[in-house]
Design a protein around this motif. Structure first.
Motif, PDB file in Angstrom:
ATOM      1  N   ALA A  75      23.541   8.225 -37.045  1.00 34.26           N
ATOM      2  CA  ALA A  75      22.776   7.162 -36.254  1.00 34.26           C
ATOM      3  C   ALA A  75      21.344   7.685 -35.373  1.00 34.26           C
ATOM      4  CB  ALA A  75      23.616   6.165 -35.272  1.00 34.26           C
ATOM      5  N   LEU A  76      20.405   6.508 -35.224  1.00 32.43           N
ATOM      6  CA  LEU A  76      19.470   6.649 -34.276  1.00 32.43           C
ATOM      7  C   LEU A  76      20.084   5.611 -33.045  1.00 32.43           C
ATOM      8  CD1 LEU A  76      16.473   6.603 -36.490  1.00 32.43           C
ATOM      9  CD2 LEU A  76      17.494   8.612 -35.512  1.00 32.43           C
ATOM     10  N   ASP A  77      20.247   6.137 -32.001  1.00 30.29           N
ATOM     11  CA  ASP A  77      20.696   5.648 -30.849  1.00 30.29           C
ATOM     12  C   ASP A  77      19.548   5.162 -29.688  1.00 30.29           C
ATOM     13  OD1 ASP A  77      23.334   5.711 -31.711  1.00 30.29           O
ATOM     14  OD2 ASP A  77      24.015   7.165 -30.456  1.00 30.29           O
ATOM     15  N   THR A  78      19.592   4.034 -28.968  1.00 28.55           N
ATOM     16  CA  THR A  78      18.896   3.657 -28.138  1.00 28.55           C
ATOM     17  C   THR A  78      19.560   3.535 -26.823  1.00 28.55           C
ATOM     18  OG1 THR A  78      16.853   2.866 -29.319  1.00 28.55           O
ATOM     19  CG2 THR A  78      17.289   2.043 -27.056  1.00 28.55           C
ATOM     20  N   VAL A  79      19.559   4.247 -25.826  1.00 32.64           N
ATOM     21  CA  VAL A  79      20.736   4.272 -24.728  1.00 32.64           C
ATOM     22  C   VAL A  79      20.045   4.121 -23.322  1.00 32.64           C
ATOM     23  CG1 VAL A  79      22.591   5.293 -23.806  1.00 32.64           C
ATOM     24  CG2 VAL A  79      22.206   5.479 -26.212  1.00 32.64           C
ATOM     25  N   LYS A  80      20.737   3.327 -22.562  1.00 29.68           N
ATOM     26  CA  LYS A  80      20.145   3.178 -21.218  1.00 29.68           C
ATOM     27  C   LYS A  80      21.449   3.647 -20.162  1.00 29.68           C
ATOM     28  CE  LYS A  80      17.431   0.560 -18.134  1.00 29.68           C
ATOM     29  NZ  LYS A  80      16.736  -0.711 -17.851  1.00 29.68           N
ATOM     30  N   THR A  81      21.272   4.348 -19.299  1.00 30.88           N
ATOM     31  CA  THR A  81      22.362   4.583 -18.259  1.00 30.88           C
ATOM     32  C   THR A  81      21.683   4.592 -16.854  1.00 30.88           C
ATOM     33  OG1 THR A  81      22.285   7.033 -17.835  1.00 30.88           O
ATOM     34  CG2 THR A  81      23.244   6.204 -19.748  1.00 30.88           C
ATOM     35  N   PRO A  82      22.281   4.396 -15.623  1.00 30.26           N
ATOM     36  CA  PRO A  82      21.760   4.417 -14.280  1.00 30.26           C
ATOM     37  C   PRO A  82      20.592   5.725 -14.205  1.00 30.26           C
ATOM     38  CG  PRO A  82      23.925   3.763 -14.300  1.00 30.26           C
ATOM     39  CD  PRO A  82      23.907   4.283 -15.564  1.00 30.26           C
ATOM     40  N   PHE A  83      20.839   6.839 -15.039  1.00 30.09           N
ATOM     41  CA  PHE A  83      20.033   8.109 -15.005  1.00 30.09           C
ATOM     42  C   PHE A  83      19.022   8.278 -16.058  1.00 30.09           C
ATOM     43  CE2 PHE A  83      24.604   8.128 -13.669  1.00 30.09           C
ATOM     44  CZ  PHE A  83      24.344   8.052 -12.118  1.00 30.09           C
ATOM     45  N   GLY A  84      18.766   7.313 -16.659  1.00 33.61           N
ATOM     46  CA  GLY A  84      17.645   7.444 -17.722  1.00 33.61           C
ATOM     47  C   GLY A  84      17.656   6.744 -18.951  1.00 33.61           C
ATOM     48  N   GLU A  85      16.954   6.801 -19.843  1.00 35.80           N
ATOM     49  CA  GLU A  85      16.722   5.765 -21.131  1.00 35.80           C
ATOM     50  C   GLU A  85      16.523   6.733 -22.163  1.00 35.80           C
ATOM     51  OE1 GLU A  85      14.610   2.468 -19.969  1.00 35.80           O
ATOM     52  OE2 GLU A  85      14.838   1.483 -21.973  1.00 35.80           O
ATOM     53  N   VAL A  86      16.826   6.590 -23.251  1.00 42.63           N
ATOM     54  CA  VAL A  86      16.111   7.273 -24.659  1.00 42.63           C
ATOM     55  C   VAL A  86      16.152   6.363 -25.539  1.00 42.63           C
ATOM     56  CG1 VAL A  86      17.128   9.674 -23.856  1.00 42.63           C
ATOM     57  CG2 VAL A  86      18.479   8.111 -25.210  1.00 42.63           C
ATOM     58  N   LYS A  87      15.248   6.532 -26.550  1.00 44.34           N
ATOM     59  CA  LYS A  87      15.025   5.515 -27.547  1.00 44.34           C
ATOM     60  C   LYS A  87      15.035   6.162 -29.053  1.00 44.34           C
ATOM     61  CE  LYS A  87      12.343   1.842 -25.782  1.00 44.34           C
ATOM     62  NZ  LYS A  87      11.976   2.112 -24.508  1.00 44.34           N
ATOM     63  N   GLU A  88      15.851   5.760 -29.833  1.00 47.27           N
ATOM     64  CA  GLU A  88      16.062   6.070 -31.217  1.00 47.27           C
ATOM     65  C   GLU A  88      16.265   7.752 -31.515  1.00 47.27           C
ATOM     66  OE1 GLU A  88      13.704   4.508 -34.153  1.00 47.27           O
ATOM     67  OE2 GLU A  88      14.639   2.813 -33.818  1.00 47.27           O
ATOM     68  N   VAL A  89      17.205   7.997 -30.630  1.00 44.74           N
ATOM     69  CA  VAL A  89      17.539   9.529 -30.578  1.00 44.74           C
ATOM     70  C   VAL A  89      18.765   9.885 -31.351  1.00 44.74           C
ATOM     71  CG1 VAL A  89      16.608  10.120 -28.406  1.00 44.74           C
ATOM     72  CG2 VAL A  89      19.007   9.149 -28.604  1.00 44.74           C
ATOM     73  N   LEU A  90      18.899  11.057 -31.685  1.00 40.90           N
ATOM     74  CA  LEU A  90      20.200  11.268 -32.646  1.00 40.90           C
ATOM     75  C   LEU A  90      21.340  11.026 -32.125  1.00 40.90           C
ATOM     76  CD1 LEU A  90      21.264  12.641 -35.240  1.00 40.90           C
ATOM     77  CD2 LEU A  90      21.315  14.936 -34.093  1.00 40.90           C
ATOM     78  N   GLY A  91      22.319  10.400 -32.806  1.00 41.84           N
ATOM     79  CA  GLY A  91      23.556   9.796 -32.423  1.00 41.84           C
ATOM     80  C   GLY A  91      24.564   9.781 -33.734  1.00 41.84           C
ATOM     81  N   GLY A  92      25.573   8.920 -33.421  1.00 43.03           N
ATOM     82  CA  GLY A  92      26.564   8.566 -34.494  1.00 43.03           C
ATOM     83  C   GLY A  92      27.820   9.283 -34.394  1.00 43.03           C
ATOM     84  N   ALA A  93      28.955   8.517 -34.732  1.00 39.50           N
ATOM     85  CA  ALA A  93      30.154   9.222 -34.619  1.00 39.50           C
ATOM     86  C   ALA A  93      30.156  10.412 -35.393  1.00 39.50           C
ATOM     87  CB  ALA A  93      31.147   8.055 -35.052  1.00 39.50           C
ATOM     88  N   ALA A  94      29.951  10.322 -36.883  1.00 37.10           N
ATOM     89  CA  ALA A  94      30.099  11.625 -37.548  1.00 37.10           C
ATOM     90  C   ALA A  94      29.210  12.800 -37.103  1.00 37.10           C
ATOM     91  CB  ALA A  94      29.694  11.273 -38.889  1.00 37.10           C
ATOM     92  N   THR A  95      27.833  12.346 -36.499  1.00 43.87           N
ATOM     93  CA  THR A  95      27.157  13.518 -35.836  1.00 43.87           C
ATOM     94  C   THR A  95      27.812  14.226 -34.845  1.00 43.87           C
ATOM     95  OG1 THR A  95      25.333  11.959 -36.332  1.00 43.87           O
ATOM     96  CG2 THR A  95      24.810  13.925 -35.071  1.00 43.87           C
ATOM     97  N   TYR A  96      28.115  13.156 -33.504  1.00 40.06           N
ATOM     98  CA  TYR A  96      28.902  14.116 -32.496  1.00 40.06           C
ATOM     99  C   TYR A  96      30.309  14.717 -32.976  1.00 40.06           C
ATOM    100  CZ  TYR A  96      25.879  11.642 -28.744  1.00 40.06           C
ATOM    101  OH  TYR A  96      24.949  11.344 -28.234  1.00 40.06           O
ATOM    102  N   SER A  97      30.769  14.282 -33.752  1.00 39.46           N
ATOM    103  CA  SER A  97      32.227  14.732 -33.936  1.00 39.46           C
ATOM    104  C   SER A  97      32.043  16.122 -34.837  1.00 39.46           C
ATOM    105  CB  SER A  97      33.121  13.677 -34.627  1.00 39.46           C
ATOM    106  OG  SER A  97      32.817  13.312 -35.714  1.00 39.46           O
TER     107      SER A  97
END
Ligand code: AMP
Length: 296
Positions: free
Chosen positions: A11-33
């Motif tokens: 996947a391409l993930d866009t994620v926001k947490t209280p500690f920052g934000e990233v747009k269209e970064v590498l992600g996905g269940a098969a990628t991490y696992s």
């Protein structure tokens, strides 16, 4: 020859947490696992990415000796957008775009069909089943899922669960699927469906393993810096099956600790940024810390 076949999102993930934000970064269940599994064994991924998927991401996976012969390229990459509050145990999904996964027909490379270890990572349960049906004689099949599939494909999901030996879920999904507030009851309903091992992940608080006659409780690692928990469940699962493929099902308790170790590293930064930096020695030395944590 691969040791483990993993199907799931890339996947391409866009994620926001209280500690920052990233747009269209590498992600996905098969990628991490697959990345987590590669600390112990050789995984191969079955998935689809779009024409828009940056080639450097594929290079990163190839660099860890992950086999990509089962990865197709067509259309537009799967995208997920999520947000976490200070309690980072639960992601709030803002948007899921299945894109090229919508019409994906998985076709396993010949050399994957003889694999003994299979991880059906988070994706549409119909796809998980199509992959499993192509494996000739799987020995260990592990499955993970998430709330979207429990809500939209519950029947199909229950069908796949009946065919796996190790079921993995997080605590809120286990309560949702088996309609009970009790994790012990949820695990016992899951065991009745067929899996001999049921593992319930409890975010930063560790994981529980249930079988018909035993129970094991693994702690979480006391992390001071948590930037982004995205992919922790997948890293946990990947390291777990990676270690099982190397050592066998009798070592499932150690495999769970290795899962917790790799997941804890993953939470220290966004995307795969922290996993990219660590070595097998780092993994082993945190495993030793877990051993000490459990002495009394
Ligand atoms: P987790 O390990 O549970 O934090 O999984 C996070 C990863 O799951 C993200 O990198 C997402 O790209 C991916 N993801 C989110 N929703 C879905 C979905 N419905 N199906 C498959 N993968 C998903």
């Amino acid at each position: 020859m691969v040791d483990i076949v993993i199907v799931g999102s890339v996947a391409l993930d866009t994620v926001k947490t209280p500690f920052g934000e990233v747009k269209e970064v590498l992600g996905g269940a098969a990628t991490y696992s697959s990345y987590a599994a590669s600390f112990f064994s050789k995984p191969g991924i079955v998935a689809v990415v779009g024409e828009d998927f940056p080639s450097e991401h594929l290079d990163l996976l190839k660099g860890k000796e992950i086999d990509l012969n089962g990865v197709k390229k067509e259309g537009k990459t799967f995208r997920w957008q999520g947000r976490y509050e200070y309690d980072m145990n639960e992601a709030k999904t803002l948007k899921t775009e299945l894109n090229s996964f919508e019409n994906f027909e998985p076709e396993l490379p010949e050399e994957y069909k003889k694999t003994k270890y299979v991880f059906l990572a988070n994706i549409n349960p119909e796809l998980q089943l199509q992959v499993l049906e192509q494996i000739e004689q799987p020995e260990i099949v592990m499955l993970d899922t998430m709330n979207l599939w429990i809500q939209t494909k519950k029947e199909q999901l229950l069908e796949v669960i009946k065919k796996v030996n190790v079921l993995l879920m997080n605590d809120s999904e286990a309560r949702q699927l088996f309609e009970t507030p009790s994790l012990v009851k949820a695990a016992s309903s899951a065991l009745k469906l067929g899996p001999k091992h049921v593992i319930i992940k409890k975010g930063e608080h560790g994981a529980l393993l249930f079988t018909n006659n035993s129970h094991f409780n693994a702690p979480g690692y006391p992390l001071e810096v948590i930037k982004d928990p995205t992919g922790c469940g997948d890293s946990f699962a990947g390291a777990l099956i990676g270690y099982l493929a190397k050592s066998g099902l009798d070592e499932i308790r150690k495999a769970i600790i290795y899962g917790s170790v790799v997941a804890s590293f993953n939470a220290e930064d966004f995307s795969l940024n922290r996993l990219k930096q660590i070595s097998n020695e780092d993994v082993y030395s945190r495993y030793k810390e877990f051993e000490k944590m459990r002495e009394f």
